[in-house]
Design a protein around this motif. Structure first.
Motif, PDB file in Angstrom:
ATOM      1  N   THR A   1      30.304  12.587 -35.470  1.00 21.23           N
ATOM      2  CA  THR A   1      31.370  12.675 -35.688  1.00 21.23           C
ATOM      3  C   THR A   1      32.964  12.110 -35.589  1.00 21.23           C
ATOM      4  O   THR A   1      33.649  11.959 -36.301  1.00 21.23           O
ATOM      5  N   ALA A   2      32.145  10.750 -33.810  1.00 25.84           N
ATOM      6  CA  ALA A   2      33.025   9.961 -33.198  1.00 25.84           C
ATOM      7  C   ALA A   2      34.571  11.225 -32.919  1.00 25.84           C
ATOM      8  O   ALA A   2      35.205  10.750 -32.292  1.00 25.84           O
ATOM      9  N   GLY A   3      33.865  12.728 -32.985  1.00 26.34           N
ATOM     10  CA  GLY A   3      34.942  13.690 -31.971  1.00 26.34           C
ATOM     11  C   GLY A   3      34.848  13.338 -30.170  1.00 26.34           C
ATOM     12  O   GLY A   3      33.563  13.504 -30.431  1.00 26.34           O
ATOM     13  N   GLY A   4      35.674  12.876 -29.835  1.00 28.29           N
ATOM     14  CA  GLY A   4      35.221  13.328 -28.295  1.00 28.29           C
ATOM     15  C   GLY A   4      36.223  14.385 -27.625  1.00 28.29           C
ATOM     16  O   GLY A   4      36.444  14.653 -26.453  1.00 28.29           O
ATOM     17  N   ILE A   5      37.458  14.755 -27.819  1.00 24.79           N
ATOM     18  CA  ILE A   5      38.176  16.170 -27.222  1.00 24.79           C
ATOM     19  C   ILE A   5      38.189  16.865 -26.455  1.00 24.79           C
ATOM     20  O   ILE A   5      37.558  16.932 -25.276  1.00 24.79           O
ATOM     21  N   HIS A   6      37.365  17.932 -26.993  1.00 26.73           N
ATOM     22  CA  HIS A   6      36.541  18.573 -26.825  1.00 26.73           C
ATOM     23  C   HIS A   6      35.710  18.220 -25.833  1.00 26.73           C
ATOM     24  O   HIS A   6      36.058  19.202 -24.491  1.00 26.73           O
ATOM     25  N   THR A   7      34.610  17.850 -26.334  1.00 27.67           N
ATOM     26  CA  THR A   7      33.810  17.493 -24.729  1.00 27.67           C
ATOM     27  C   THR A   7      34.682  16.555 -23.634  1.00 27.67           C
ATOM     28  O   THR A   7      33.765  16.448 -22.756  1.00 27.67           O
ATOM     29  N   ALA A   8      35.673  16.061 -24.035  1.00 26.56           N
ATOM     30  CA  ALA A   8      36.508  15.533 -22.545  1.00 26.56           C
ATOM     31  C   ALA A   8      37.278  16.352 -21.871  1.00 26.56           C
ATOM     32  O   ALA A   8      36.802  16.282 -20.791  1.00 26.56           O
ATOM     33  N   LEU A   9      37.492  17.100 -22.460  1.00 22.71           N
ATOM     34  CA  LEU A   9      38.474  18.342 -21.966  1.00 22.71           C
ATOM     35  C   LEU A   9      37.065  19.041 -21.185  1.00 22.71           C
ATOM     36  O   LEU A   9      37.299  20.071 -19.969  1.00 22.71           O
ATOM     37  N   LYS A  10      36.225  19.379 -22.040  1.00 22.70           N
ATOM     38  CA  LYS A  10      35.189  20.877 -21.361  1.00 22.70           C
ATOM     39  C   LYS A  10      34.414  20.101 -20.093  1.00 22.70           C
ATOM     40  O   LYS A  10      34.169  20.578 -19.127  1.00 22.70           O
ATOM     41  N   HIS A  11      34.032  19.315 -20.283  1.00 24.83           N
ATOM     42  CA  HIS A  11      33.068  18.706 -19.113  1.00 24.83           C
ATOM     43  C   HIS A  11      34.205  17.524 -18.649  1.00 24.83           C
ATOM     44  O   HIS A  11      33.914  17.193 -17.133  1.00 24.83           O
ATOM     45  N   GLY A  12      35.570  16.760 -19.083  1.00 23.22           N
ATOM     46  CA  GLY A  12      36.345  16.263 -17.434  1.00 23.22           C
ATOM     47  C   GLY A  12      36.833  17.833 -16.611  1.00 23.22           C
ATOM     48  O   GLY A  12      36.848  17.426 -15.242  1.00 23.22           O
ATOM     49  N   LEU A  13      36.840  18.621 -17.625  1.00 20.12           N
ATOM     50  CA  LEU A  13      37.618  19.612 -16.158  1.00 20.12           C
ATOM     51  C   LEU A  13      36.441  20.211 -15.394  1.00 20.12           C
ATOM     52  O   LEU A  13      36.149  20.375 -14.118  1.00 20.12           O
ATOM     53  N   ALA A  14      34.013  19.930 -16.355  1.00 19.98           N
ATOM     54  CA  ALA A  14      33.641  20.823 -15.393  1.00 19.98           C
ATOM     55  C   ALA A  14      33.441  19.278 -13.979  1.00 19.98           C
ATOM     56  O   ALA A  14      33.246  19.980 -13.036  1.00 19.98           O
ATOM     57  N   ALA A  15      33.230  18.484 -14.846  1.00 17.83           N
ATOM     58  CA  ALA A  15      33.235  17.429 -13.406  1.00 17.83           C
ATOM     59  C   ALA A  15      34.419  17.702 -12.382  1.00 17.83           C
ATOM     60  O   ALA A  15      33.967  17.562 -10.501  1.00 17.83           O
ATOM     61  N   GLY A  16      36.106  18.152 -12.377  1.00 12.44           N
ATOM     62  CA  GLY A  16      36.449  18.407 -11.761  1.00 12.44           C
ATOM     63  C   GLY A  16      35.594  19.111 -10.813  1.00 12.44           C
ATOM     64  O   GLY A  16      36.186  19.251  -9.146  1.00 12.44           O
ATOM     65  N   HIS A  17      35.648  20.015 -11.152  1.00  9.05           N
ATOM     66  CA  HIS A  17      35.070  21.433 -10.848  1.00  9.05           C
ATOM     67  C   HIS A  17      33.683  20.944  -9.540  1.00  9.05           C
ATOM     68  O   HIS A  17      33.683  21.517  -8.331  1.00  9.05           O
ATOM     69  N   ALA A  18      32.746  20.689 -10.542  1.00  8.81           N
ATOM     70  CA  ALA A  18      31.318  19.882  -9.194  1.00  8.81           C
ATOM     71  C   ALA A  18      32.205  18.671  -8.147  1.00  8.81           C
ATOM     72  O   ALA A  18      31.010  19.141  -7.146  1.00  8.81           O
ATOM     73  N   ILE A  19      32.334  17.992  -8.677  1.00 11.31           N
ATOM     74  CA  ILE A  19      33.057  17.052  -7.412  1.00 11.31           C
ATOM     75  C   ILE A  19      33.748  17.738  -6.404  1.00 11.31           C
ATOM     76  O   ILE A  19      33.830  17.342  -5.294  1.00 11.31           O
ATOM     77  N   SER A  20      35.169  19.428  -6.401  1.00  9.14           N
ATOM     78  CA  SER A  20      35.351  19.836  -5.731  1.00  9.14           C
ATOM     79  C   SER A  20      34.598  20.359  -4.524  1.00  9.14           C
ATOM     80  O   SER A  20      34.554  20.619  -3.967  1.00  9.14           O
ATOM     81  N   GLU A  21      33.399  21.046  -5.707  1.00 13.46           N
ATOM     82  CA  GLU A  21      32.533  21.802  -4.783  1.00 13.46           C
ATOM     83  C   GLU A  21      31.468  20.599  -3.496  1.00 13.46           C
ATOM     84  O   GLU A  21      31.275  21.123  -2.536  1.00 13.46           O
ATOM     85  N   PHE A  22      31.181  19.085  -3.807  1.00 13.94           N
ATOM     86  CA  PHE A  22      30.325  18.280  -3.450  1.00 13.94           C
ATOM     87  C   PHE A  22      31.449  18.105  -1.748  1.00 13.94           C
ATOM     88  O   PHE A  22      30.845  18.126  -0.671  1.00 13.94           O
ATOM     89  N   LEU A  23      32.889  17.771  -2.370  1.00 15.46           N
ATOM     90  CA  LEU A  23      33.781  17.029  -1.330  1.00 15.46           C
ATOM     91  C   LEU A  23      33.794  18.456  -0.436  1.00 15.46           C
ATOM     92  O   LEU A  23      34.173  18.199   0.880  1.00 15.46           O
TER      93      LEU A  23
END
Length: 390
Positions: free
Chosen positions: A285-307
């Motif tokens: 579908t070339a849709g990327g906003i949903h995955t960008a927001l969802k996994h962008g937030l998840a990445a932020g949480h994962a990086i925070s846990e690591f740091l």
């Protein structure tokens, strides 16, 4: 050599004030970390390359969108799918909808949310280089950081600098935006199949916020003029339904859309890619906003846990949670190699089309009534000439 004591020192630098980048920065800032977003543009709403359609799943699953101002969106309740001969069928799913957006204003709103959370956004600050140092990276004038996130699109400079994967398969999209007009049946996303004009993808007419968006995307080929020429031909084709031929677009968007799935490798020690930079766009579908927001937030949480010393580097286990798009990559292959206008003309309104549409538009929730199939230009609200403009 610059004195490192007077240069910015961040816990995480996010390159790109994109959907994914701003989501990641918001999560990191809420975790109490020092976050800097490097954005080469002067405004996050400048020179966008997206139609800006947000699916219901994103609204339901991404709390960052809570409070999105109503004046920035237009609700669309279903899809009107047109075969190459312009016969159409209406598709819908109970309770499902899409939001067309005033995307520049949405991006500014998201940037404001990130800044309210405590992130700093440095505009007119392109990413230049990344040199590994103990415990992170030296980014030259941008200072030092303990972690680096590339959210800077399919041609990611972060990916190049760190030797990470880059997308190799693309669609090219072009879209006109017409202000001060309204298309008939504005609660539908009008999608057109036509192998000659939009090989490998579709064309569309969407009523947005104060404007109508008309565009198409097609497989990238060797002829750079193919997309604009196809756009002109598309406007001619749909004139009996929506006549925009004599209107001047208020804006024209164009750009490359990755469609090959998540790149490999997508992460390195203390660094990872998100959003379009990671190839996190549906191959079908070339849709990327949903995955960008969802996994962008998840990445932020994962990086925070690591740091904060609570988990391992997210470049390992975490990135294995990125979507694989197996079914959609298969459908992309089939669409690329076996797309047939004659077949779409024949199958419109059949059970196989229903099943495919459910995957493409509604995540297998799609339904439609085959009796809704119509001749070119006929809708439930017929208007002489096929188009309502005002």
């Amino acid at each position: 050599m610059q004195n490192s004591s007077i240069r910015p020192q961040s816990d995480c630098v996010v390159v790109g004030a994109s959907f994914a980048g701003l989501a990641c920065a918001s999560a990191l800032a809420r975790g109490g970390l020092r976050v800097t977003v490097l954005e080469k543009k002067a405004d996050p709403g400048e020179k966008l390359h997206t139609t800006g359609i947000i699916v219901k799943d994103a609204v339901d699953q991404v709390a960052l969108l809570d409070g999105l101002p109503a004046e920035l969106v237009h609700r669309i309740n279903g899809v009107r799918l047109y075969a190459p001969n312009l016969r159409h069928v209406d598709l819908a799913a109970p309770g499902y909808y899409f939001l067309a957006t005033d995307t520049p204003r949405v991006m500014r709103w998201l940037a404001g949310r990130a800044e309210q959370a405590g992130a700093r956004i440095d505009y007119r600050q392109p990413f230049d280089r990344a040199e590994r140092i103990q415990g992170g990276f030296d980014l030259g004038a941008a200072g030092t950081t303990r972690f680096l996130v590339g959210a800077d699109g399919p041609g990611s400079r972060v990916a190049r600098a760190l030797g990470l994967g880059q997308s190799a398969k693309f669609l090219f999209g072009i879209e006109h935006e017409y202000e001060g007009v309204e298309a008939a049946d504005s609660d539908r996303m009008h999608c057109f199949i036509d192998r000659r004009l939009a090989p490998g993808y579709i064309a569309w007419v969407v009523s947005g916020v104060g404007a109508v968006q008309v565009g198409l995307a097609r497989r990238v080929g060797g002829d750079a003029t193919a997309a604009p020429a196809a756009m002109a031909a598309f406007l001619e084709k749909i004139a009996p339904l929506f006549d925009f031929r004599h209107l001047k677009p208020a804006s024209v968007r164009a750009g490359m859309i990755p469609c090959g799935g998540v790149v490999r490798p997508v992460a390195a020690n203390r660094a990872l890619l998100v959003g379009d930079a990671a190839g996190m766009v549906s191959p079908l579908t070339a849709g990327g906003i949903h995955t960008a927001l969802k996994h962008g937030l998840a990445a932020g949480h994962a990086i925070s846990e690591f740091l904060n010393g609570k988990s391992e580097d997210p470049g390992g286990r975490f990135v294995r949670t990125y979507p694989r798009f197996r079914a959609k990559r298969l459908l992309r292959f089939l669409f690329d190699h076996f797309q047939s206008d004659a077949l779409f003309n024949l199958l419109l309104g059949t059970q196989p089309m229903r099943a495919a549409a459910g995957i493409v538009y509604f995540h297998r929730k799609g339904v439609f009534n085959p009796s809704d199939c119509a001749d070119p230009g006929r809708t439930d609200k017929s208007i002489a000439g096929g188009t309502m403009l005002r």
